[in-house]
Design an enzyme around this catalytic site. Sequence first.
Site, PDB file in Angstrom:
ATOM      1  N   ALA A  95       0.771  -1.249   0.000  1.00 56.48           N
ATOM      2  CA  ALA A  95       0.000   0.000   0.000  1.00 56.48           C
ATOM      3  C   ALA A  95       0.800   1.295   0.000  1.00 56.48           C
ATOM      4  O   ALA A  95       0.255   2.346  -0.334  1.00 56.48           O
ATOM      5  CB  ALA A  95      -0.960   0.002   1.191  1.00 56.48           C
TER       6      ALA A  95
ATOM      7  N   PRO B  40       3.100   4.426  -1.026  1.00 57.18           N
ATOM      8  CA  PRO B  40       2.854   5.452  -0.002  1.00 57.18           C
ATOM      9  C   PRO B  40       1.384   5.723   0.318  1.00 57.18           C
ATOM     10  O   PRO B  40       1.090   6.501   1.202  1.00 57.18           O
ATOM     11  CB  PRO B  40       3.502   6.695  -0.623  1.00 57.18           C
ATOM     12  CG  PRO B  40       3.407   6.483  -2.099  1.00 57.18           C
ATOM     13  CD  PRO B  40       3.518   5.009  -2.318  1.00 57.18           C
ATOM     14  N   GLY B  41       0.444   5.098  -0.400  1.00 57.46           N
ATOM     15  CA  GLY B  41      -0.939   5.261   0.026  1.00 57.46           C
ATOM     16  C   GLY B  41      -1.883   5.812  -1.026  1.00 57.46           C
ATOM     17  O   GLY B  41      -3.036   6.116  -0.716  1.00 57.46           O
ATOM     18  N   GLY B  42      -1.419   5.906  -2.279  1.00 60.40           N
ATOM     19  CA  GLY B  42      -2.288   6.443  -3.337  1.00 60.40           C
ATOM     20  C   GLY B  42      -3.581   5.652  -3.452  1.00 60.40           C
ATOM     21  O   GLY B  42      -4.679   6.206  -3.365  1.00 60.40           O
ATOM     22  N   LYS B  43      -3.445   4.343  -3.605  1.00 59.10           N
ATOM     23  CA  LYS B  43      -4.658   3.545  -3.833  1.00 59.10           C
ATOM     24  C   LYS B  43      -5.432   3.362  -2.527  1.00 59.10           C
ATOM     25  O   LYS B  43      -6.657   3.282  -2.528  1.00 59.10           O
ATOM     26  CB  LYS B  43      -4.294   2.216  -4.497  1.00 59.10           C
ATOM     27  CG  LYS B  43      -3.711   2.457  -5.897  1.00 59.10           C
ATOM     28  CD  LYS B  43      -3.597   1.219  -6.723  1.00 59.10           C
ATOM     29  CE  LYS B  43      -3.016   1.515  -8.101  1.00 59.10           C
ATOM     30  NZ  LYS B  43      -1.610   1.996  -8.074  1.00 59.10           N
TER      31      LYS B  43
ATOM     32  N   ASP C  25      -1.178  -4.319  -5.534  1.00 59.44           N
ATOM     33  CA  ASP C  25      -0.539  -3.354  -6.432  1.00 59.44           C
ATOM     34  C   ASP C  25       0.952  -3.698  -6.339  1.00 59.44           C
ATOM     35  O   ASP C  25       1.693  -3.132  -5.539  1.00 59.44           O
ATOM     36  CB  ASP C  25      -0.839  -1.932  -5.933  1.00 59.44           C
ATOM     37  CG  ASP C  25      -0.383  -0.872  -6.913  1.00 59.44           C
ATOM     38  OD1 ASP C  25      -0.350  -1.152  -8.125  1.00 59.44           O
ATOM     39  OD2 ASP C  25      -0.050   0.251  -6.465  1.00 59.44           O
TER      40      ASP C  25
ATOM     41  N   CYS D  92       2.831  -1.302 -12.458  1.00 63.40           N
ATOM     42  CA  CYS D  92       3.132  -0.136 -13.291  1.00 63.40           C
ATOM     43  C   CYS D  92       4.232  -0.530 -14.276  1.00 63.40           C
ATOM     44  O   CYS D  92       5.231   0.146 -14.413  1.00 63.40           O
ATOM     45  CB  CYS D  92       3.509   1.066 -12.439  1.00 63.40           C
ATOM     46  SG  CYS D  92       4.913   0.780 -11.357  1.00 63.40           S
TER      47      CYS D  92
HETATM   48  N1  SAM Z   1      -0.162   0.899  -3.856  1.00 59.71           N
HETATM   49  C1  SAM Z   1       0.807   1.954  -3.662  1.00 59.71           C
HETATM   50  C2  SAM Z   1       0.174   3.288  -3.965  1.00 59.71           C
HETATM   51  O1  SAM Z   1      -0.816   3.320  -4.691  1.00 59.71           O
HETATM   52  O2  SAM Z   1       0.649   4.301  -3.443  1.00 59.71           O
HETATM   53  C3  SAM Z   1       2.073   1.702  -4.447  1.00 59.71           C
HETATM   54  C4  SAM Z   1       2.668   0.351  -4.177  1.00 59.71           C
HETATM   55  S1  SAM Z   1       4.197   0.000  -4.968  1.00 59.71           S
HETATM   56  C5  SAM Z   1       3.723  -0.265  -6.593  1.00 59.71           C
HETATM   57  C6  SAM Z   1       4.542  -1.591  -4.362  1.00 59.71           C
HETATM   58  C7  SAM Z   1       4.800  -1.703  -2.893  1.00 59.71           C
HETATM   59  O3  SAM Z   1       5.094  -3.072  -2.586  1.00 59.71           O
HETATM   60  C8  SAM Z   1       5.969  -0.897  -2.392  1.00 59.71           C
HETATM   61  O4  SAM Z   1       5.559  -0.036  -1.359  1.00 59.71           O
HETATM   62  C9  SAM Z   1       6.953  -1.928  -1.859  1.00 59.71           C
HETATM   63  O5  SAM Z   1       7.632  -1.525  -0.701  1.00 59.71           O
HETATM   64  C10 SAM Z   1       6.047  -3.107  -1.558  1.00 59.71           C
HETATM   65  N2  SAM Z   1       6.773  -4.402  -1.575  1.00 59.71           N
HETATM   66  C11 SAM Z   1       8.068  -4.649  -1.881  1.00 59.71           C
HETATM   67  N3  SAM Z   1       8.347  -5.939  -1.731  1.00 59.71           N
HETATM   68  C12 SAM Z   1       7.234  -6.551  -1.322  1.00 59.71           C
HETATM   69  C13 SAM Z   1       6.893  -7.891  -0.985  1.00 59.71           C
HETATM   70  N4  SAM Z   1       7.779  -8.868  -1.057  1.00 59.71           N
HETATM   71  N5  SAM Z   1       5.644  -8.136  -0.557  1.00 59.71           N
HETATM   72  C14 SAM Z   1       4.726  -7.145  -0.489  1.00 59.71           C
HETATM   73  N6  SAM Z   1       4.977  -5.874  -0.820  1.00 59.71           N
HETATM   74  C15 SAM Z   1       6.210  -5.583  -1.217  1.00 59.71           C
END
Ligand code: SAM
Length: 452
Positions: free
Chosen positions: A114, A116-119, A181, A234
């Site tokens: 989640a 930084p929290g956009g979704k 995400d 993305c």
């Molecule tokens: N959903 C967020 C938003 O809308 O602001 C963006 C999420 S970003 C695409 C993916 C996130 O997955 C990152 O914050 C990252 O730290 C986290 N992440 C990294 N490795 C991971 C893992 N093994 N399991 C779950 N999440 C992980």
Amino acid sequence: MFMISLPPAFIERMSRILGNESEAFFEALNSTSPATIRLNPAKNVYPLPFSELIDRQVAWCPEAYYLKERPVYTLDPYLHGGAYYVQEASSMFLQTALRQIAEDKPLRVLDLCAAPGGKSTLLAANLPAGSLLISNEVIKSRASILKENIIKWGYDNVVVTNSDPSRFSGMKGAFDIILVDAPCSGEGMFRKDEKAIEEWSENNLRLCEERQKRIISDIWDALAPEGYLVYSTCTYNPGENEDMLTWILDNFTAESIEIRHEYPGITNTPFPRGYHFYPHKSAGEGLFMGVVRKKDGQPFTMKKEKRVSQNAIPKLPADILPLLPDTTNYTPYLAGTTLGIMPSRHAEFIQYLESKVGVIYKGCEIGESVKGTTRPAHSLALFHKLQKQHTTRQEVDLPTALQYLRKEDIRFEAPRGSWILIMYKGIALGWVKEAGNRLNNYYPKEWRIRKF
Ligand code: SAM
């Protein structure tokens, strides 16, 4: 032709996938990313933020606007008061998906990756009334940023957790919707983030695909029967997108779900149904989204002994009570010296959740017990249901608001010993306390504006 330096294997693959569209695609990668903000429907600002810069609405998310240019958001007090969230436009397609899959009844929703929290902020504002959002981030430092953004957004229906996806696996059937995400190769961010280009490699694509499969396997059991998994990345890499949906359909009992929409700039894949945002076709970054529905599993059950003991529920202090909405729907809690409230309908579930994963924030923290009195919490100032009419308020101008947000001293006349809510154009920013010949600034130190 390429001003940004792209990996040759990426150019080759995208040229193959997009055919005669590829020139327009690579051209778009060299153009500036559009600036977009999504308003907080609960904070109702007027005039709209950057009203002079507003260009048009985002078609698939009516709460959001394209701006004609990118402003310096940090110097806008509205941002710090949670009046809007800065989010790239394609990601907001989640709202279109949500409108279709979220039945009009209280739901339990997990946003697994989640920060930084956009979704999560989009979900918190758009879930049916009475729903609960669990907003999880595995990386600790990123979980703190997530918590900050959730507090600024000001909703009471969110729990922030900091756990590995595997920790949710024992919560069989607990969630009606899970959003993954996924951490991905980030090709869709190439024009915004040079680091994404530097980190790109064929090997990294494979690592991302493996990690995504592990994440989905870890949380699949936590999805309720007939529940929806919303999967997004993305990136453009098919191995992380449509192939991942195929892998889910091959390995779990699920069906592919259509997201009905009428936006010509979105590229639909026929099966499994997936939705691609390409920067040459719609104004936004690269995004892929797909939805599957679980067709097996057992309904969720919670063990009886996990019930909240009535003795453990603290009394809310008389001076804080008038600042809260009707408290009959809330269960107060005390965590150390922190007093908070959480939605009663979900109190048992939240307690159960605490036995499984690392909860770092729940509901709304309302105060800190200090020497027999309650110091109002910053999250209470930002809570959209704060009964502002029962607070002492001070509207401040822009320079004073920025001084406050830098945690500098500000001055005005105030009743002796009172807590005062600092407001900027009707949006609450935080508290100061009158302390004799000065005002103590209670803006959280770690959130203060540092640059500029
Ligand atoms: N959903 C967020 C938003 O809308 O602001 C963006 C999420 S970003 C695409 C993916 C996130 O997955 C990152 O914050 C990252 O730290 C986290 N992440 C990294 N490795 C991971 C893992 N093994 N399991 C779950 N999440 C992980």
